[in-house]
Design a protein around this motif. Structure first.
Motif, short mmCIF file in Angstrom:
data_model
loop_
_atom_site.label_atom_id
_atom_site.label_comp_id
_atom_site.label_asym_id
_atom_site.label_seq_id
_atom_site.Cartn_x
_atom_site.Cartn_y
_atom_site.Cartn_z
N PRO A 1 25.55 -18.58 28.31
CA PRO A 1 25.06 -18.71 26.93
C PRO A 1 24.41 -20.07 26.70
O PRO A 1 24.96 -21.10 27.09
CB PRO A 1 26.31 -18.53 26.08
CG PRO A 1 27.46 -18.73 26.98
CD PRO A 1 27.01 -18.49 28.38
N LEU A 2 23.23 -20.03 26.10
CA LEU A 2 22.49 -21.25 25.79
C LEU A 2 22.64 -21.65 24.33
O LEU A 2 22.69 -22.83 24.01
CB LEU A 2 21.00 -21.07 26.10
CG LEU A 2 20.62 -20.81 27.55
CD1 LEU A 2 19.14 -20.50 27.65
CD2 LEU A 2 20.99 -22.02 28.40
N GLU A 3 22.69 -20.64 23.47
CA GLU A 3 22.65 -20.92 22.02
C GLU A 3 23.15 -19.70 21.26
O GLU A 3 22.97 -18.57 21.69
CB GLU A 3 21.20 -21.22 21.63
CG GLU A 3 20.92 -21.30 20.18
CD GLU A 3 19.43 -21.43 19.86
OE1 GLU A 3 19.14 -21.80 18.73
OE2 GLU A 3 18.58 -21.15 20.72
N THR A 4 23.80 -19.93 20.14
CA THR A 4 24.16 -18.87 19.21
C THR A 4 23.26 -19.00 18.00
O THR A 4 23.23 -20.04 17.35
CB THR A 4 25.64 -18.96 18.79
OG1 THR A 4 26.46 -18.80 19.95
CG2 THR A 4 25.99 -17.90 17.76
N LYS A 5 22.48 -17.94 17.73
CA LYS A 5 21.53 -17.99 16.62
C LYS A 5 22.12 -17.50 15.30
O LYS A 5 21.81 -18.04 14.24
CB LYS A 5 20.30 -17.14 16.96
CG LYS A 5 19.40 -17.72 18.02
CD LYS A 5 18.14 -16.88 18.15
CE LYS A 5 17.13 -17.52 19.05
NZ LYS A 5 15.91 -16.71 19.13
#
Length: 163
Positions: A118-122
């Motif tokens: 995971p890179l980012e939670t939008k």
């Protein structure tokens, strides 16, 4: 004093450049009462209750998972992930699985890299199952009537006050 100010400014800038200053957008956070015919609830019953309360819209994938929330759909590298807390020993794999009172369903729309890290939670949505009631219990519950009475009393006080 001046050195402390410079160090603080540099630290804040580094945090912002590293992405620590951005937060995921919350699409929904709240508690919900689920009403079913037999007083047992599935994950999809919870989603339906949230949708009925105008919390969010959703659709389910053929695999029994979230396909989209409010039109934000899964893609090849971005999709909805789900975590469950306070669900006792009840495992959850799809929307057909049961949930219990007090369960917390956390949905997060994550961006993944090519290694599935995971890179980012939008976006996020967090649902707490406050109560699960049968249709008979809901019909006999005084809570809706009390809400109407409280609303009428507040209106009477507002209309009866002098300007």
């Amino acid at each position: 004093m001046k050195l402390t100010h410079i160090i603080t400014t540099v630290f804040i800038a580094l945090l912002l450049f590293a992405g620590a200053g951005t937060a995921a957008e919350s699409l929904y956070e709240g508690s919900i009462t689920v009403i079913t015919a037999d007083g047992t609830a599935t994950v999809e019953d919870v989603y339906k209750a949230v949708a009925d309360a105008k919390g969010f819209t959703y659709s389910i994938s053929p695999w029994g998972t979230i396909a989209d929330i409010n039109g934000i759909a899964n893609t090849e590298t971005e999709f909805w992930m789900t975590d469950y807390e306070n669900n006792g020993e009840t495992p959850v794999y799809s929307v057909a699985d049961p949930v219990i009172e007090g369960a917390v369903i956390s949905l997060h729309y994550d961006v993944f890299d090519e290694n599935w890290q995971p890179l980012e939670t939008k976006y996020t949505a967090k649902i707490t199952v406050a109560d699960i009631m049968t249709e008979e219990e809901a019909a006999a519950s005084p809570i809706p009537a009390l809400g109407i009475i409280a609303g009428l009393a507040a209106a009477a006080l507002f209309l009866g006050r002098k300007a």
